[in-house]
Design an enzyme around this catalytic site. Structure first.
Site, PDB file in Angstrom:
ATOM      1  CG  ASP A 163      -1.647   1.334   1.381  1.00  0.00           C
ATOM      2  OD1 ASP A 163      -2.455   1.672   0.510  1.00  0.00           O
ATOM      3  OD2 ASP A 163      -1.359   2.042   2.377  1.00  0.00           O
ATOM      4  CG  ASP A 166       2.620  -0.244   5.237  1.00  0.00           C
ATOM      5  OD1 ASP A 166       2.278  -0.620   4.090  1.00  0.00           O
ATOM      6  OD2 ASP A 166       1.877   0.442   5.957  1.00  0.00           O
ATOM      7  CE1 TYR A 322      -5.578   4.255   2.744  1.00  0.00           C
ATOM      8  CE2 TYR A 322      -4.397   2.410   3.733  1.00  0.00           C
ATOM      9  CZ  TYR A 322      -4.410   3.554   2.948  1.00  0.00           C
ATOM     10  OH  TYR A 322      -3.247   3.991   2.359  1.00  0.00           O
ATOM     11  CD  GLU A 569       3.162   5.743   4.823  1.00  0.00           C
ATOM     12  OE1 GLU A 569       3.311   4.516   4.792  1.00  0.00           O
ATOM     13  OE2 GLU A 569       2.572   6.344   5.738  1.00  0.00           O
TER      14      GLU A 569
END
Length: 619
Positions: A163, A166, A322, A569
């Site tokens: 995703d 990570d 999420y 990120e």
């Protein structure tokens, strides 16, 4: 006896039969020599010479035809001469230096597009293809799903995408990312082709859809469960529970167990996955077998989403990262894509039903109204249904609700313009679609894509603009909005910082990404052994080209710190929106804008074909 010689002079005629040839020859000497010097007339010449000899013509036998030798020689000569002249001219043309007209250099959006697509190569999980072109990545997580004994559907979950920074595979945002990429290909395949990226983006989509087909029984018509996530992000267990968030490791070195999360009532996830497969089936419509497989899988997921209601994130690990606010918007969004993929009007009837639209929030607004994201797809669905009205105009019984969606889309486009106060902007000009909360860029790129796309819709419909209240605005206003927002991301901001890694002279160097931050040096670092690279102040040893980071704060500030994921990120969903916006803005006027018809390839004619005219009357 003498007689009259017709040439003149006496002529002796010897009557003796015994006269010999010698006698006759001697008589010739007695001729009057003066008579021989006289000119002869034509009659006399003819008597003397007799009939004239004619010159004999020559021919050449070519086997199938006989031609005159003269004609043959002239023909061959002409052919040889023509060949010599042609060769001489060709030699001159090739030796004379020529000035080629070089194509114009690619624009900034096209350059950025190629880089943004490379991010997906860096996020691939499983056994990588040889042409992946990310030198510091390798095969990883080849045992995903194989350690679980609960069913055949979970035996092989290798592949897909990680995703973000990570190694978790969150299927909800990943499905949205694949849908966005497919949508952009359907609308702008000509621009992808012009940029040389069409095959690349299709390969990226297929890598995602191939994986999704593994997450449920795609050969069945009905299912009772799907896989929602692979990996774990909960860090409450500390060091005793190594997982994808508590450890800082290269994906290639992961040796801890990666749990598989299933769900049996997850309408939002299933409907989004159905949208991903349905939209991809249009992208791959020329591969009929694969497209049919995607449509069947989408129909199975759609039935599961409608039959077993619930949210995928309720009580799940994904809720922290999420969380899904509802599933009604996925029903509108997914139903619309199912209609475009199949042409079945039952999907359109459901997607455009006023009650469903009401549940999805189409009529009550709110602070996030008009913001397309991995959680809220209503705005995207409204734009898609407005497209249907603009180009096909299905009429009754859909016209009223489609007109409502059209009006709402116009209002949303008005809210993006700087003349209105629906959303604040930073001093540098970045629109605050998430109202100053962290990680703003993923929402901005989606809005830039929708604005450019809608302007292209209006242009294709020969409509020069739209109304915001009493004021009329040109479609150029929408394109200008999109350009200013994307330009901000590419470096036209107060910090002169490009938020797309690898683009421009100044971009983030400490991206929050495990694989990029740990060197590929044949050393396997343990779960905590990689912390020294996480906490280091040096730039990442590996540049993750094409990653769009989370972005600046509401004051245009940015901290290039690896441990601060709210700034540094990147995510799949964010990059998918960026790719869509970049391809929509790329190219020049010579490249076609949108493809009006491909999305309707499975949609039957809205109105019955009129019967042919009757045959002419004959008495």
């Amino acid at each position: 006896m003498y007689g009259r010689d017709p040439w003149g002079g006496p002529l002796e005629i010897n009557n003796a039969d015994s006269a010999t040839d010698d006698d006759r020859s001697r008589n010739l000497n007695d001729f009057d020599k003066a008579a021989l010097s006289r000119p002869l007339d034509e009659t006399q010449q003819s008597w003397l010479l007799g009939p004239g000899e004619q010159k004999k013509k020559k021919y050449v036998d070519l086997g199938c035809i006989i031609v005159s030798r003269k004609i043959f020689v002239w023909t061959v000569g002409l052919i040889l001469a023509a060949g010599f002249i042609a060769g001489f001219v060709t030699l001159i043309v090739k030796t004379v230096p020529r000035h080629h007209k070089h194509p114009p250099p690619p624009d900034n959006y096209t350059i950025a597009l190629g880089k943004a697509l490379r991010f997906f190569n860096a996020q691939k999980s499983g056994r990588l293809p040889k042409h992946n072109n990310v030198s510091w990545r390798g095969n990883s997580c080849l045992n995903d799903g194989k350690g679980d004994k609960s069913g055949a559907v979970l035996k092989d979950l290798v592949g897909g995408y990680y995703d973000a920074g990570d190694a978790i595979k969150f299927h909800f945002p990943k499905a949205f990312a694949m849908t966005m990429l497919s949508w952009s290909v359907i609308e702008y395949s000509a621009k992808y082709e012009a940029a040389g990226e069409l095959n690349h983006v299709k390969e990226i989509i297929k890598w995602g859809t191939d994986y999704f087909l593994k997450t449920f029984n795609n050969t069945a018509d009905s299912i009772s469960q799907i896989v929602a996530q692979v990996g774990k992000g909960d860090t409450s267990g500390g060091a005793s529970d190594p997982n994808d968030h508590s450890c800082w490791m290269r994906p290639e070195d992961i040796d801890y167990k990666r749990p598989v999360t299933e769900c049996s009532s997850c309408s939002d996830l299933a409907a989004e996955m159905a949208a991903a497969l349905a939209s991809a089936s249009i992208v791959f419509k020329d591969n009929k077998a694969y497209s049919k497989k995607l449509v069947h899988g989408a129909a199975t997921l759609w039935k599961f989403a409608r039959d077993q209601r619930g949210s995928y994130s309720t009580g799940a690990d994904a809720a922290t990262f999420y969380n899904s606010s509802m599933y009604w918007d996925e029903f509108v969004w997914g139903g619309t894509w199912m209609y475009y993929a199949t042409g079945n009007q039952s999907y359109l009837y459901l997607a455009s039903h006023p009650t469903l639209a009401k549940h999805a929030g189409a009529f009550w607004g709110g602070p996030d109204y008009g913001v397309l994201s991995w959680d809220n797809k209503l705005t995207g669905a409204q734009v898609l249904l407005t497209r249907l009205r603009l180009f096909l105009s299905p009429g009754y019984p859909y016209e009223q609700i489609l007109q409502t969606f059209h009006n709402q889309t116009s209002i949303i486009m008005c809210s993006y313009l700087p003349y209105f106060s629906s959303f604040n902007r930073t001093k540098g000009g970045l629109i605050q679609l998430n109202h100053g909360r962290p990680q703003p860029l993923q929402y901005v790129v989606n809005a830039a894509f929708l604005a450019t796309l809608y302007s292209d819709y209006l242009d294709a419909a020969d409509t020069p603009g739209w109304y915001c209240g009493p004021n009329f605005y040109s479609t150029n206003e929408l394109r200008k909005f999109a350009q200013t927002q994307i330009d901000y991301i590419l470096g036209d901001n107060p910090r002169k910082m490009s938020y797309l890694v690898g683009y421009g002279k100044r971009y983030p160097k400490q991206v929050h990404h495990r694989g990029a931050s740990i060197p590929k040096n044949r050393v396997k670092y343990s779960c905590t052994g990689g912390y020294k690279y996480r906490d280091a102040k040096k730039p990442n040893p590996n540049t993750i080209v094409g990653a769009m980071v989370a972005g600046p704060d509401r004051h245009d500030g940015f901290h290039d710190v690896r441990t601060n994921y709210n700034y540094t990120e990147p995510t799949l969903a964010g990059n998918a929106g960026l790719v869509a916006a970049l391809v929509a803005l790329s190219g020049d006027s010579t490249v076609a804008k949108i493809d009006k018809n491909t999305i309707f390839s499975a949609v039957p004619p809205m109105f019955p074909t009129p019967p042919p005219p009757p045959a002419p009357w004959k008495p």
